[in-house]
Scaffold this motif. Structure first.
Motif, PDB file in Angstrom:
ATOM      1  N   GLY A 133      26.301 -20.847 -24.741  1.00 42.92           N
ATOM      2  CA  GLY A 133      26.144 -21.444 -26.058  1.00 42.92           C
ATOM      3  C   GLY A 133      27.128 -22.553 -26.375  1.00 42.92           C
ATOM      4  O   GLY A 133      27.279 -22.946 -27.529  1.00 42.92           O
ATOM      5  N   ARG A 134      27.806 -23.078 -25.369  1.00 44.25           N
ATOM      6  CA  ARG A 134      28.731 -24.194 -25.595  1.00 44.25           C
ATOM      7  C   ARG A 134      27.965 -25.467 -25.932  1.00 44.25           C
ATOM      8  O   ARG A 134      28.494 -26.396 -26.530  1.00 44.25           O
ATOM      9  N   VAL A 135      26.704 -25.498 -25.496  1.00 45.40           N
ATOM     10  CA  VAL A 135      25.827 -26.638 -25.725  1.00 45.40           C
ATOM     11  C   VAL A 135      24.481 -26.082 -26.185  1.00 45.40           C
ATOM     12  O   VAL A 135      24.001 -25.097 -25.626  1.00 45.40           O
ATOM     13  N   GLN A 136      23.908 -26.718 -27.176  1.00 47.58           N
ATOM     14  CA  GLN A 136      22.606 -26.295 -27.675  1.00 47.58           C
ATOM     15  C   GLN A 136      21.538 -27.291 -27.234  1.00 47.58           C
ATOM     16  O   GLN A 136      21.721 -28.501 -27.390  1.00 47.58           O
ATOM     17  N   ALA A 137      20.460 -26.769 -26.682  1.00 46.55           N
ATOM     18  CA  ALA A 137      19.313 -27.612 -26.357  1.00 46.55           C
ATOM     19  C   ALA A 137      18.510 -27.782 -27.646  1.00 46.55           C
ATOM     20  O   ALA A 137      18.237 -26.808 -28.336  1.00 46.55           O
ATOM     21  N   SER A 138      18.178 -29.001 -27.977  1.00 42.54           N
ATOM     22  CA  SER A 138      17.491 -29.260 -29.241  1.00 42.54           C
ATOM     23  C   SER A 138      16.066 -29.735 -29.014  1.00 42.54           C
ATOM     24  O   SER A 138      15.619 -30.689 -29.620  1.00 42.54           O
ATOM     25  N   GLY A 139      15.369 -29.063 -28.132  1.00 43.96           N
ATOM     26  CA  GLY A 139      14.013 -29.480 -27.819  1.00 43.96           C
ATOM     27  C   GLY A 139      14.008 -30.513 -26.721  1.00 43.96           C
ATOM     28  O   GLY A 139      15.027 -31.110 -26.403  1.00 43.96           O
ATOM     29  N   GLY A 140      12.874 -30.723 -26.133  1.00 41.39           N
ATOM     30  CA  GLY A 140      12.775 -31.674 -25.035  1.00 41.39           C
ATOM     31  C   GLY A 140      13.252 -31.069 -23.730  1.00 41.39           C
ATOM     32  O   GLY A 140      13.613 -29.896 -23.654  1.00 41.39           O
ATOM     33  N   SER A 141      13.267 -31.871 -22.711  1.00 41.52           N
ATOM     34  CA  SER A 141      13.642 -31.423 -21.375  1.00 41.52           C
ATOM     35  C   SER A 141      15.154 -31.390 -21.210  1.00 41.52           C
ATOM     36  O   SER A 141      15.855 -32.294 -21.649  1.00 41.52           O
ATOM     37  N   VAL A 142      15.621 -30.339 -20.548  1.00 41.12           N
ATOM     38  CA  VAL A 142      17.042 -30.170 -20.269  1.00 41.12           C
ATOM     39  C   VAL A 142      17.249 -30.282 -18.765  1.00 41.12           C
ATOM     40  O   VAL A 142      16.533 -29.644 -17.995  1.00 41.12           O
ATOM     41  N   VAL A 143      18.224 -31.072 -18.356  1.00 43.03           N
ATOM     42  CA  VAL A 143      18.574 -31.221 -16.951  1.00 43.03           C
ATOM     43  C   VAL A 143      19.963 -30.625 -16.756  1.00 43.03           C
ATOM     44  O   VAL A 143      20.905 -31.011 -17.448  1.00 43.03           O
ATOM     45  N   VAL A 144      20.056 -29.670 -15.838  1.00 42.55           N
ATOM     46  CA  VAL A 144      21.347 -29.086 -15.474  1.00 42.55           C
ATOM     47  C   VAL A 144      21.584 -29.432 -14.017  1.00 42.55           C
ATOM     48  O   VAL A 144      20.807 -29.019 -13.151  1.00 42.55           O
ATOM     49  N   LEU A 145      22.623 -30.187 -13.748  1.00 40.35           N
ATOM     50  CA  LEU A 145      22.926 -30.563 -12.371  1.00 40.35           C
ATOM     51  C   LEU A 145      23.534 -29.369 -11.643  1.00 40.35           C
ATOM     52  O   LEU A 145      24.579 -28.866 -12.040  1.00 40.35           O
ATOM     53  N   LEU A 146      22.848 -28.904 -10.610  1.00 42.68           N
ATOM     54  CA  LEU A 146      23.340 -27.824  -9.750  1.00 42.68           C
ATOM     55  C   LEU A 146      23.745 -28.466  -8.442  1.00 42.68           C
ATOM     56  O   LEU A 146      22.956 -29.189  -7.834  1.00 42.68           O
ATOM     57  N   SER A 147      24.969 -28.198  -8.008  1.00 37.32           N
ATOM     58  CA  SER A 147      25.432 -28.869  -6.801  1.00 37.32           C
ATOM     59  C   SER A 147      26.267 -27.952  -5.941  1.00 37.32           C
ATOM     60  O   SER A 147      26.839 -26.982  -6.428  1.00 37.32           O
ATOM     61  N   GLY A 148      26.316 -28.261  -4.691  1.00 36.09           N
ATOM     62  CA  GLY A 148      27.215 -27.612  -3.754  1.00 36.09           C
ATOM     63  C   GLY A 148      26.782 -26.235  -3.316  1.00 36.09           C
ATOM     64  O   GLY A 148      26.519 -25.367  -4.129  1.00 36.09           O
ATOM     65  N   GLY A 149      26.726 -26.036  -2.039  1.00 34.65           N
ATOM     66  CA  GLY A 149      26.429 -24.739  -1.462  1.00 34.65           C
ATOM     67  C   GLY A 149      27.617 -24.214  -0.680  1.00 34.65           C
ATOM     68  O   GLY A 149      27.461 -23.369   0.185  1.00 34.65           O
ATOM     69  N   ASN A 150      28.806 -24.719  -0.994  1.00 31.32           N
ATOM     70  CA  ASN A 150      30.000 -24.340  -0.246  1.00 31.32           C
ATOM     71  C   ASN A 150      30.646 -23.087  -0.815  1.00 31.32           C
ATOM     72  O   ASN A 150      31.813 -23.068  -1.169  1.00 31.32           O
ATOM     73  N   ALA A 151      29.872 -22.031  -0.904  1.00 30.06           N
ATOM     74  CA  ALA A 151      30.392 -20.770  -1.423  1.00 30.06           C
ATOM     75  C   ALA A 151      30.813 -19.896  -0.234  1.00 30.06           C
ATOM     76  O   ALA A 151      30.003 -19.570   0.630  1.00 30.06           O
ATOM     77  N   ASP A 152      32.087 -19.537  -0.192  1.00 32.05           N
ATOM     78  CA  ASP A 152      32.603 -18.659   0.846  1.00 32.05           C
ATOM     79  C   ASP A 152      31.988 -17.274   0.664  1.00 32.05           C
ATOM     80  O   ASP A 152      32.120 -16.664  -0.404  1.00 32.05           O
ATOM     81  N   LEU A 153      31.301 -16.778   1.683  1.00 34.78           N
ATOM     82  CA  LEU A 153      30.569 -15.518   1.544  1.00 34.78           C
ATOM     83  C   LEU A 153      31.470 -14.319   1.274  1.00 34.78           C
ATOM     84  O   LEU A 153      31.104 -13.423   0.511  1.00 34.78           O
ATOM     85  N   ASP A 154      32.661 -14.289   1.847  1.00 33.28           N
ATOM     86  CA  ASP A 154      33.581 -13.181   1.565  1.00 33.28           C
ATOM     87  C   ASP A 154      34.033 -13.213   0.105  1.00 33.28           C
ATOM     88  O   ASP A 154      34.085 -12.177  -0.553  1.00 33.28           O
ATOM     89  N   ARG A 155      34.353 -14.393  -0.400  1.00 33.43           N
ATOM     90  CA  ARG A 155      34.734 -14.512  -1.806  1.00 33.43           C
ATOM     91  C   ARG A 155      33.541 -14.207  -2.707  1.00 33.43           C
ATOM     92  O   ARG A 155      33.701 -13.584  -3.758  1.00 33.43           O
ATOM     93  N   LEU A 156      32.367 -14.639  -2.302  1.00 30.07           N
ATOM     94  CA  LEU A 156      31.155 -14.402  -3.094  1.00 30.07           C
ATOM     95  C   LEU A 156      30.910 -12.914  -3.287  1.00 30.07           C
ATOM     96  O   LEU A 156      30.588 -12.468  -4.391  1.00 30.07           O
ATOM     97  N   LYS A 157      31.097 -12.136  -2.240  1.00 30.19           N
ATOM     98  CA  LYS A 157      30.928 -10.668  -2.363  1.00 30.19           C
ATOM     99  C   LYS A 157      31.865 -10.105  -3.416  1.00 30.19           C
ATOM    100  O   LYS A 157      31.474  -9.255  -4.209  1.00 30.19           O
ATOM    101  N   GLY A 158      33.089 -10.556  -3.440  1.00 30.43           N
ATOM    102  CA  GLY A 158      34.053 -10.093  -4.419  1.00 30.43           C
ATOM    103  C   GLY A 158      33.710 -10.504  -5.844  1.00 30.43           C
ATOM    104  O   GLY A 158      33.944  -9.758  -6.792  1.00 30.43           O
ATOM    105  N   TRP A 159      33.157 -11.671  -6.009  1.00 29.66           N
ATOM    106  CA  TRP A 159      32.791 -12.157  -7.334  1.00 29.66           C
ATOM    107  C   TRP A 159      31.612 -11.407  -7.917  1.00 29.66           C
ATOM    108  O   TRP A 159      31.544 -11.166  -9.099  1.00 29.66           O
ATOM    109  N   LEU A 160      30.665 -11.065  -7.032  1.00 31.10           N
ATOM    110  CA  LEU A 160      29.445 -10.430  -7.509  1.00 31.10           C
ATOM    111  C   LEU A 160      29.623  -8.940  -7.640  1.00 31.10           C
ATOM    112  O   LEU A 160      29.005  -8.266  -8.380  1.00 31.10           O
TER     113      LEU A 160
END
Length: 160
Positions: A133-160
């Motif tokens: 909720g830091r940003v409110q979409a006010s109708g229309g199309s919303v673009v969220v830039l998703l980038s990077g697949g450099n997630a360390d799998l060992d760290r990822l297990k700990g985060w999830l």
């Protein structure tokens, strides 16, 4: 800038564009391209609370060097922004918001569970801002830039 051109070509009616910020080059190029192409989208940058060099620079009126960087989004861990990127953000970006590491992880989990997309924590920051909720979409199309697949799998297990 080419990412901004692609956004404009794919979603010319975008009303909101969310972009993660590290040093500011990515958002600066995207925002400049969108504005030069006539986009009226609201452009919002997103930084982790523990790595907020752009917000610090905006508040100070000049680039500042962060004393400490503390975020799981290491791809956004720039200790400072440049005069050039600060100027681009001032000229073309509507707002810069912050998200917590917990919010970034919630967005990363949602992307994995529902969209079957693996992005690094830095790449999930924009979605985190929307979900928190830091940003409110006010109708229309919303673009969220998703980038990077450099997630360390060992760290990822700990985060999830």
């Amino acid at each position: 800038g080419t990412v901004g051109v692609e956004i404009h070509e794919d979603v010319p009616d975008a009303s909101l564009v969310l972009v993660p910020i590290g040093g500011g080059g990515l958002i600066g190029g995207i925002a400049m391209a969108l504005r030069e192409l006539g986009s009226r989208a609201r452009i919002v940058g997103v930084e982790p609370t523990g790595s907020n060099a752009m917000r610090a620079a905006l508040a100070a009126g000049r680039p500042v060097t962060l004393a400490r960087i503390d975020s799981i989004a290491d791809g956004l861990g720039a200790p400072a922004v440049s005069d050039r990127t600060l100027d681009l953000v001032r000229r073309y970006v509507d707002d810069v918001v912050e998200v917590t590491d917990a919010e970034i992880m919630q967005a990363l989990r949602m992307l994995l569970e529902r969209a079957k997309l693996l992005v690094e924590p830095a790449g999930a920051a924009g979605l985190a801002a929307l979900m928190a909720g830091r940003v409110q979409a006010s109708g229309g199309s919303v673009v969220v830039l998703l980038s990077g697949g450099n997630a360390d799998l060992d760290r990822l297990k700990g985060w999830l």
